[in-house]
Design a protein around this motif. Sequence first.
Motif, PDB file in Angstrom:
ATOM      1  N   ASN A 154       5.571  35.811 -62.519  1.00 23.91           N
ATOM      2  CA  ASN A 154       5.759  36.595 -63.249  1.00 23.91           C
ATOM      3  C   ASN A 154       6.689  35.863 -63.992  1.00 23.91           C
ATOM      4  O   ASN A 154       6.878  34.955 -65.021  1.00 23.91           O
ATOM      5  CB  ASN A 154       5.705  37.476 -63.495  1.00 23.91           C
ATOM      6  CG  ASN A 154       4.200  38.756 -63.556  1.00 23.91           C
ATOM      7  OD1 ASN A 154       3.772  37.780 -63.743  1.00 23.91           O
ATOM      8  ND2 ASN A 154       3.920  39.573 -63.238  1.00 23.91           N
ATOM      9  N   TYR A 155       7.904  36.010 -63.015  1.00 26.18           N
ATOM     10  CA  TYR A 155       8.983  34.881 -63.691  1.00 26.18           C
ATOM     11  C   TYR A 155       8.840  33.939 -63.746  1.00 26.18           C
ATOM     12  O   TYR A 155       8.892  33.066 -64.868  1.00 26.18           O
ATOM     13  CB  TYR A 155      10.498  35.424 -62.747  1.00 26.18           C
ATOM     14  CG  TYR A 155      11.541  34.803 -62.882  1.00 26.18           C
ATOM     15  CD1 TYR A 155      12.287  34.773 -64.010  1.00 26.18           C
ATOM     16  CD2 TYR A 155      11.876  32.985 -62.056  1.00 26.18           C
ATOM     17  CE1 TYR A 155      12.742  34.473 -64.466  1.00 26.18           C
ATOM     18  CE2 TYR A 155      13.023  32.625 -62.270  1.00 26.18           C
ATOM     19  CZ  TYR A 155      13.811  33.512 -64.006  1.00 26.18           C
ATOM     20  OH  TYR A 155      14.652  33.036 -64.083  1.00 26.18           O
ATOM     21  N   ILE A 156       7.822  32.855 -63.220  1.00 24.43           N
ATOM     22  CA  ILE A 156       7.809  31.284 -63.180  1.00 24.43           C
ATOM     23  C   ILE A 156       7.303  31.068 -64.419  1.00 24.43           C
ATOM     24  O   ILE A 156       6.898  30.095 -65.056  1.00 24.43           O
ATOM     25  CB  ILE A 156       7.071  30.811 -62.018  1.00 24.43           C
ATOM     26  CG1 ILE A 156       7.662  30.875 -60.609  1.00 24.43           C
ATOM     27  CG2 ILE A 156       6.464  29.142 -61.779  1.00 24.43           C
ATOM     28  CD1 ILE A 156       7.194  30.388 -59.445  1.00 24.43           C
ATOM     29  N   LEU A 157       5.598  31.670 -64.618  1.00 28.42           N
ATOM     30  CA  LEU A 157       5.015  32.091 -65.390  1.00 28.42           C
ATOM     31  C   LEU A 157       6.149  32.000 -67.038  1.00 28.42           C
ATOM     32  O   LEU A 157       5.565  31.645 -67.626  1.00 28.42           O
ATOM     33  CB  LEU A 157       4.142  32.746 -65.488  1.00 28.42           C
ATOM     34  CG  LEU A 157       2.530  32.593 -64.572  1.00 28.42           C
ATOM     35  CD1 LEU A 157       1.756  34.077 -64.067  1.00 28.42           C
ATOM     36  CD2 LEU A 157       2.019  30.936 -64.711  1.00 28.42           C
ATOM     37  N   ALA A 184      12.995  29.997 -48.517  1.00 26.73           N
ATOM     38  CA  ALA A 184      12.519  31.354 -48.384  1.00 26.73           C
ATOM     39  C   ALA A 184      13.850  32.102 -49.894  1.00 26.73           C
ATOM     40  O   ALA A 184      15.106  31.774 -49.621  1.00 26.73           O
ATOM     41  CB  ALA A 184      13.751  31.587 -47.189  1.00 26.73           C
ATOM     42  N   ILE A 185      13.177  33.161 -49.664  1.00 22.30           N
ATOM     43  CA  ILE A 185      13.732  34.392 -51.355  1.00 22.30           C
ATOM     44  C   ILE A 185      14.391  35.407 -50.667  1.00 22.30           C
ATOM     45  O   ILE A 185      13.289  35.985 -50.223  1.00 22.30           O
ATOM     46  CB  ILE A 185      13.107  33.632 -52.364  1.00 22.30           C
ATOM     47  CG1 ILE A 185      12.932  32.847 -53.352  1.00 22.30           C
ATOM     48  CG2 ILE A 185      13.407  34.654 -53.586  1.00 22.30           C
ATOM     49  CD1 ILE A 185      11.909  31.899 -54.266  1.00 22.30           C
ATOM     50  N   GLU A 237      18.983  33.507 -52.805  1.00 18.96           N
ATOM     51  CA  GLU A 237      19.306  34.518 -52.491  1.00 18.96           C
ATOM     52  C   GLU A 237      18.978  35.312 -54.524  1.00 18.96           C
ATOM     53  O   GLU A 237      19.493  34.657 -54.995  1.00 18.96           O
ATOM     54  CB  GLU A 237      20.561  35.224 -52.157  1.00 18.96           C
ATOM     55  CG  GLU A 237      20.531  35.229 -50.814  1.00 18.96           C
ATOM     56  CD  GLU A 237      21.859  35.533 -49.895  1.00 18.96           C
ATOM     57  OE1 GLU A 237      22.907  36.062 -50.954  1.00 18.96           O
ATOM     58  OE2 GLU A 237      21.615  34.680 -49.131  1.00 18.96           O
ATOM     59  N   THR A 238      18.121  36.258 -54.482  1.00 20.47           N
ATOM     60  CA  THR A 238      17.543  36.573 -56.053  1.00 20.47           C
ATOM     61  C   THR A 238      17.170  38.149 -56.317  1.00 20.47           C
ATOM     62  O   THR A 238      17.503  38.843 -55.239  1.00 20.47           O
ATOM     63  CB  THR A 238      16.513  36.210 -56.027  1.00 20.47           C
ATOM     64  OG1 THR A 238      15.631  37.010 -55.422  1.00 20.47           O
ATOM     65  CG2 THR A 238      16.477  34.609 -55.933  1.00 20.47           C
ATOM     66  N   GLN A 239      17.252  38.594 -57.615  1.00 21.37           N
ATOM     67  CA  GLN A 239      17.187  39.857 -57.949  1.00 21.37           C
ATOM     68  C   GLN A 239      15.782  39.882 -59.097  1.00 21.37           C
ATOM     69  O   GLN A 239      15.868  38.468 -59.269  1.00 21.37           O
ATOM     70  CB  GLN A 239      18.393  40.649 -58.218  1.00 21.37           C
ATOM     71  CG  GLN A 239      19.603  40.572 -57.673  1.00 21.37           C
ATOM     72  CD  GLN A 239      20.197  41.902 -58.478  1.00 21.37           C
ATOM     73  OE1 GLN A 239      20.569  42.024 -59.688  1.00 21.37           O
ATOM     74  NE2 GLN A 239      21.958  41.679 -57.535  1.00 21.37           N
ATOM     75  N   VAL A 256      14.830  32.988 -60.284  1.00 25.58           N
ATOM     76  CA  VAL A 256      14.894  31.292 -59.198  1.00 25.58           C
ATOM     77  C   VAL A 256      15.331  30.695 -60.592  1.00 25.58           C
ATOM     78  O   VAL A 256      14.830  30.622 -61.113  1.00 25.58           O
ATOM     79  CB  VAL A 256      14.083  31.158 -58.120  1.00 25.58           C
ATOM     80  CG1 VAL A 256      14.357  32.074 -56.823  1.00 25.58           C
ATOM     81  CG2 VAL A 256      12.599  31.171 -58.778  1.00 25.58           C
ATOM     82  N   ASP A 257      15.714  29.537 -59.885  1.00 22.89           N
ATOM     83  CA  ASP A 257      16.285  27.993 -60.288  1.00 22.89           C
ATOM     84  C   ASP A 257      14.728  27.409 -60.072  1.00 22.89           C
ATOM     85  O   ASP A 257      14.019  27.583 -58.815  1.00 22.89           O
ATOM     86  CB  ASP A 257      17.926  27.015 -60.185  1.00 22.89           C
ATOM     87  CG  ASP A 257      17.599  26.118 -60.860  1.00 22.89           C
ATOM     88  OD1 ASP A 257      15.984  25.949 -61.741  1.00 22.89           O
ATOM     89  OD2 ASP A 257      18.113  25.422 -60.297  1.00 22.89           O
ATOM     90  N   LEU A 258      13.754  26.989 -61.029  1.00 20.53           N
ATOM     91  CA  LEU A 258      12.407  26.308 -61.165  1.00 20.53           C
ATOM     92  C   LEU A 258      12.654  25.285 -60.461  1.00 20.53           C
ATOM     93  O   LEU A 258      11.617  24.978 -59.528  1.00 20.53           O
ATOM     94  CB  LEU A 258      11.600  26.800 -62.013  1.00 20.53           C
ATOM     95  CG  LEU A 258      11.098  27.603 -62.622  1.00 20.53           C
ATOM     96  CD1 LEU A 258      10.310  27.967 -63.936  1.00 20.53           C
ATOM     97  CD2 LEU A 258      11.007  28.905 -61.890  1.00 20.53           C
ATOM     98  N   SER A 259      13.468  24.796 -60.429  1.00 15.64           N
ATOM     99  CA  SER A 259      13.714  23.747 -59.555  1.00 15.64           C
ATOM    100  C   SER A 259      13.652  23.212 -58.447  1.00 15.64           C
ATOM    101  O   SER A 259      13.561  22.307 -57.727  1.00 15.64           O
ATOM    102  CB  SER A 259      14.750  22.553 -60.728  1.00 15.64           C
ATOM    103  OG  SER A 259      15.952  23.024 -60.498  1.00 15.64           O
TER     104      SER A 259
END
Length: 371
Positions: free
Chosen positions: A47-50, A187-188, A218-220, A224-227
């Motif tokens: 969903n974040y990517i979209l 790996a995220i 590492e994320t919440q 993430v940075d899409l690139s």
Amino acid sequence: MDGVLTDEEDDCPELVPIARKQAISTEQIPVTIITGYLGAGKTTLLNYILTEQHNKRIAVILNEFGEGSALEKSLAVSQAGELYEEWLELRNGCLCCSVKDNGLKAIENLMEKKGKFDYILLETTGLADPGAVASMFWVDAELGSDVYLDGIITVIDAKYGMKHLTEEKPDGLVNEAARQVALADLAIINKTDLVGEEELRQLRETVRSMNGLVRILETQKSRVDLSQVLDLHSFDSRGGARLQEKLEAAKTVQPHLDKTILTVTFEVSGSISEDDLNVFIQNLLWERSYKNKAGLVMNVIRLKGIVSLREKAHQMILQGVHELYDLEETPQVWSESAPRVSRLIFIGRNLDQEVLQEEFIAAVVNGESMG
Ligand SMILES: Nc1nc2c(ncn2[C@@H]2O[C@H](COP(=O)(O)OP(=O)(O)OP(=O)(O)O)[C@@H](O)[C@H]2O)c(=O)[nH]1
Ligand SMILES: [Zn+2]
């Protein structure tokens, strides 16, 4: 080939290693596989990517391949907020071929109906083995398919990831979470808000010891940075320069637990003949004839390498996922002035760096003594 193809032959093409492959045309659509244990944050990532990505037409596929024994599986595809469904018909007997044929056919049908996509994101269910899904796209891309495999992303729960990764399965098999990490290009580690720095460090080191090639973010909320997520080219020669750097930096790590996945890596100077390389790889992946010092059969889940073939002026990329492997020429030419070195990395279980390196050296020397 002569004569008439029977139905069966038509349905189940033989799997053979493909040495020559056409350069990926700009027409081909990348597929990124998003895997990860139940609840890790895969859908959140999708969903974040979209929502972040506005200039690509992205199709999302939710995958249930290889689960259960139902004869039909649906493939849900959402695009621009609408959900489409395609049914996959699994033919008798040969699940892998059916999935391979039908999964791609379903995607191609969809593109015919809905217009071309620019990118495909495929979320596997939490317990799926992404290797089976990966090989479906990877092999077929070489047969002139419309899609190609760009990379495998594994989302890991910062809080429960360690528990999932170190769980021992009663049957002695590699657990699903560890298998997903072994296969990952990226790996995220998600949900970092739920753990402290020390817990996070331990998880990061465990992931690193299992997969010495993987990039770790590492994320919440899977932000993430899409690139760093899309267009990785993890399976083709365009990722070659990046792979060379990673191979040079990679180290064999002694795992804390002996039943776990580990990474081993080595470099060998000189060149190997293509035939000898094929024998080495096939002994390892197909014949399973290499054992570690405890007598356990080596089980490779993923392998990569940059190899010097005696017949070639160019560097070759070697890639493997489970039993499949592929050798592809890179644009990079070996320097005349520096000695040639092959660098390989193996991710799997019961691997022994010394044994593998000795076998590889034996194959190099074999070719030299033949003239
Ligand atoms: N605390 C916290 N919760 C998160 C974070 N990211 C996602 N979640 C929550 O974790 C739950 C699972 O997230 P999903 O994205 O559905 O996970 P999934 O991997 O798709 O799950 P399955 O498809 O069921 O395997 C949801 O309730 C999310 O809101 C995060 O960074 N921190
Ligand atoms: Zn999900």
